[in-house]
Design an enzyme around this catalytic site. Structure first.
Site, PDB file in Angstrom:
ATOM      1  N   TYR A  49     -20.141 -10.683  -7.435  1.00 42.34           N
ATOM      2  CA  TYR A  49     -20.786  -9.735  -8.343  1.00 42.34           C
ATOM      3  C   TYR A  49     -19.775  -8.849  -9.040  1.00 42.34           C
ATOM      4  O   TYR A  49     -18.601  -8.800  -8.665  1.00 42.34           O
ATOM      5  CB  TYR A  49     -21.847  -8.901  -7.598  1.00 42.34           C
ATOM      6  CG  TYR A  49     -21.325  -7.684  -6.856  1.00 42.34           C
ATOM      7  CD1 TYR A  49     -20.729  -7.799  -5.609  1.00 42.34           C
ATOM      8  CD2 TYR A  49     -21.436  -6.417  -7.415  1.00 42.34           C
ATOM      9  CE1 TYR A  49     -20.272  -6.676  -4.933  1.00 42.34           C
ATOM     10  CE2 TYR A  49     -20.981  -5.289  -6.737  1.00 42.34           C
ATOM     11  CZ  TYR A  49     -20.391  -5.427  -5.498  1.00 42.34           C
ATOM     12  OH  TYR A  49     -19.944  -4.323  -4.846  1.00 42.34           O
ATOM     13  N   ARG A  68     -12.596 -11.170 -13.535  1.00 36.63           N
ATOM     14  CA  ARG A  68     -12.589 -10.979 -12.072  1.00 36.63           C
ATOM     15  C   ARG A  68     -13.740 -11.751 -11.420  1.00 36.63           C
ATOM     16  O   ARG A  68     -13.589 -12.326 -10.347  1.00 36.63           O
ATOM     17  CB  ARG A  68     -12.659  -9.489 -11.729  1.00 36.63           C
ATOM     18  CG  ARG A  68     -12.460  -9.236 -10.242  1.00 36.63           C
ATOM     19  CD  ARG A  68     -12.262  -7.768  -9.924  1.00 36.63           C
ATOM     20  NE  ARG A  68     -13.450  -6.980 -10.206  1.00 36.63           N
ATOM     21  CZ  ARG A  68     -13.501  -5.643 -10.145  1.00 36.63           C
ATOM     22  NH1 ARG A  68     -12.411  -4.960  -9.824  1.00 36.63           N
ATOM     23  NH2 ARG A  68     -14.607  -4.996 -10.411  1.00 36.63           N
ATOM     24  N   LYS A 167     -14.628 -10.079  -5.025  1.00 33.13           N
ATOM     25  CA  LYS A 167     -15.792  -9.182  -5.054  1.00 33.13           C
ATOM     26  C   LYS A 167     -17.025 -10.018  -4.719  1.00 33.13           C
ATOM     27  O   LYS A 167     -17.767 -10.448  -5.597  1.00 33.13           O
ATOM     28  CB  LYS A 167     -15.903  -8.500  -6.425  1.00 33.13           C
ATOM     29  CG  LYS A 167     -16.734  -7.220  -6.371  1.00 33.13           C
ATOM     30  CD  LYS A 167     -16.437  -6.336  -7.562  1.00 33.13           C
ATOM     31  CE  LYS A 167     -17.375  -5.164  -7.696  1.00 33.13           C
ATOM     32  NZ  LYS A 167     -17.471  -4.286  -6.541  1.00 33.13           N
ATOM     33  N   GLU A 200      -8.745   1.071   0.858  1.00 31.77           N
ATOM     34  CA  GLU A 200      -9.566   1.616  -0.235  1.00 31.77           C
ATOM     35  C   GLU A 200     -10.810   2.276   0.328  1.00 31.77           C
ATOM     36  O   GLU A 200     -11.063   2.248   1.540  1.00 31.77           O
ATOM     37  CB  GLU A 200      -9.952   0.494  -1.208  1.00 31.77           C
ATOM     38  CG  GLU A 200     -10.702  -0.645  -0.534  1.00 31.77           C
ATOM     39  CD  GLU A 200     -10.984  -1.814  -1.464  1.00 31.77           C
ATOM     40  OE1 GLU A 200     -10.955  -1.637  -2.686  1.00 31.77           O
ATOM     41  OE2 GLU A 200     -11.243  -2.911  -0.938  1.00 31.77           O
ATOM     42  N   LEU A 224      -9.616  -4.497  -3.200  1.00 35.80           N
ATOM     43  CA  LEU A 224     -10.062  -5.042  -4.473  1.00 35.80           C
ATOM     44  C   LEU A 224      -9.158  -4.507  -5.580  1.00 35.80           C
ATOM     45  O   LEU A 224      -8.918  -3.297  -5.661  1.00 35.80           O
ATOM     46  CB  LEU A 224     -11.517  -4.627  -4.745  1.00 35.80           C
ATOM     47  CG  LEU A 224     -12.090  -5.234  -6.032  1.00 35.80           C
ATOM     48  CD1 LEU A 224     -12.366  -6.724  -5.860  1.00 35.80           C
ATOM     49  CD2 LEU A 224     -13.372  -4.522  -6.448  1.00 35.80           C
TER      50      LEU A 224
HETATM   51  N1  PDD Z   1     -17.269  -1.053  -6.887  1.00 32.01           N
HETATM   52  N2  PDD Z   1     -13.020  -1.339  -4.240  1.00 32.01           N
HETATM   53  C1  PDD Z   1     -14.241  -1.814  -3.941  1.00 32.01           C
HETATM   54  C2  PDD Z   1     -14.474  -2.337  -2.560  1.00 32.01           C
HETATM   55  C3  PDD Z   1     -15.260  -1.836  -4.912  1.00 32.01           C
HETATM   56  O1  PDD Z   1     -16.473  -2.332  -4.613  1.00 32.01           O
HETATM   57  C4  PDD Z   1     -14.976  -1.318  -6.196  1.00 32.01           C
HETATM   58  C5  PDD Z   1     -16.003  -1.335  -7.283  1.00 32.01           C
HETATM   59  C6  PDD Z   1     -13.701  -0.800  -6.472  1.00 32.01           C
HETATM   60  C7  PDD Z   1     -13.332  -0.248  -7.825  1.00 32.01           C
HETATM   61  O2  PDD Z   1     -13.245  -1.293  -8.758  1.00 32.01           O
HETATM   62  P1  PDD Z   1     -13.478  -1.041 -10.321  1.00 32.01           P
HETATM   63  O3  PDD Z   1     -12.484  -0.023 -10.766  1.00 32.01           O
HETATM   64  O4  PDD Z   1     -13.195  -2.369 -10.932  1.00 32.01           O
HETATM   65  O5  PDD Z   1     -14.881  -0.581 -10.482  1.00 32.01           O
HETATM   66  C8  PDD Z   1     -12.744  -0.838  -5.468  1.00 32.01           C
HETATM   67  C9  PDD Z   1     -18.351  -1.100  -7.841  1.00 32.01           C
HETATM   68  C10 PDD Z   1     -18.332   0.054  -8.786  1.00 32.01           C
HETATM   69  C11 PDD Z   1     -19.644  -1.248  -7.066  1.00 32.01           C
HETATM   70  O6  PDD Z   1     -19.623  -2.054  -6.150  1.00 32.01           O
HETATM   71  O7  PDD Z   1     -20.612  -0.587  -7.379  1.00 32.01           O
END
Ligand code: PDD
Length: 304
Positions: A49, A68, A167, A200, A224
């Site tokens: 996702y 991604r 993801k 993270e 991620l």
């Molecule tokens: N989450 N790390 C994890 C585990 C994440 O699920 C996310 C994103 C990020 C940040 O990635 P990005 O900058 O590409 O949004 C880091 C999204 C926002 C979610 O699951 O809702």
């Protein structure tokens, strides 16, 4: 596109609302959609996702998110039964069917349905679900006063299990870490890798500031590769800021001058306390706020 329905503007107007869901191209209101319980996303978390936010109704950095999504799918040997152009077209249909500028767009692709059998070949064809909803502005207090974190007891999975760089729909470790944060009254939890280094947050990347130096853990810590993280690494260098990817222990984090989380939906959220330790002065730091201004300008420049 296989099994995707046809949708006309006229129908869309009838639906125009705060939240809608597209299942294989059929757009409905929440509560009116259905997907088989034999779907492997439901049975095994066998899905990938993405989440993006729209600014002025434009899904921000959509190409990066789709790149991604495709990388995640490839890592788990999942082929898509639709083309990238078809996927983009379905995403824009969802955007068109919701009112508002600030929209949360979640794109989920599961391996599909089939016999209950772990063999991925049991699935016949993907299910594509796109959730679109208005996202109210987050509380100002997050950005003006900062939020708190705990260091979770739940480890981020190893790159040799489900690589955190993928993801996937399998977020149970993150769910457990978030449950621990909520139980302790914190905003979010940080997860360590098996070496004891920070990876993270449960849905965001983490950064610290030491003096004038911005630091975020490297991808090989097992995390991620956030799209916001990547943009900030580039923007920081471009703006002459000192930035690097380094391993961070919880002890180092707790002594940092500033700390913040980053994600597509939350942008940059200052962290003012980790476990029982105040970060810096216990207030959002000036360097965090400066980087957030740079990011906001980048968004404005990108959409204008
Ligand atoms: N989450 N790390 C994890 C585990 C994440 O699920 C996310 C994103 C990020 C940040 O990635 P990005 O900058 O590409 O949004 C880091 C999204 C926002 C979610 O699951 O809702």
């Amino acid at each position: 596109m296989k099994r995707l329905g046809t949708f006309y503007l006229q129908d869309m107007r009838a639906f125009l609302s705060r939240e809608i869901i597209s299942v294989n191209g059929v757009i409905s209101k929440p509560g009116e959609t259905s997907i088989s319980v034999m779907d492997r996303g439901f049975l095994y978390g066998d899905s990938v996702y993405e989440v993006t936010l729209t600014y002025n109704r434009i899904p921000f950095l959509l190409d990066e998110h789709l790149d991604r999504l495709y990388r995640s799918a490839k890592s788990i040997y999942m082929d898509f039964s639709f083309t990238r152009e078809e996927l983009v077209s379905e995403i824009f249909k969802v955007v068109e069917a919701i009112e508002g500028d600030r929209l949360y767009i979640r794109i989920i692709v599961t391996r599909g349905e089939g016999e209950i059998n772990l063999d991925p070949a049991a699935a016949k064809s993907n299910n594509l679900v796109i959730i679109g909803r208005q996202l109210p502005e987050y509380p100002k207090s997050w950005y003006e006063e900062g939020v708190t974190l705990i260091v979770s007891d739940v480890l981020r999975n190893s790159k040799r299990s489900i690589d955190p760089g993928v993801k996937s729909g399998n977020y149970l470790n993150n769910v457990l870490a978030m449950a621990e944060a909520k139980e302790k009254g914190a905003f979010d939890a940080m997860m360590l890798n098996y070496k004891g280094n920070i990876t993270e947050g449960t849905t965001s990347n983490i950064w610290i500031v030491e003096g004038d130096h911005f630091i975020t853990p490297p991808l090989d810590a097992g995390l991620l590769g956030g799209i916001t993280r990547k943009s900030l690494l580039l923007l920081a260098s471009k703006n002459g800021l000192n930035v690097s990817e380094e391993n961070i222990t919880p002890e180092r984090l707790k002594k940092a001058d500033e700390c913040f989380l980053t994600s597509s939906t939350k942008e940059i959220v200052p962290i003012v306390k980790v476990d029982d330790s105040l970060i810096g002065s216990g207030k959002p730091g000036p360097k965090t706020q400066k980087l957030h201004q740079i990011y906001k300008q980048f968004v404005l420049d990108s959409i204008s």
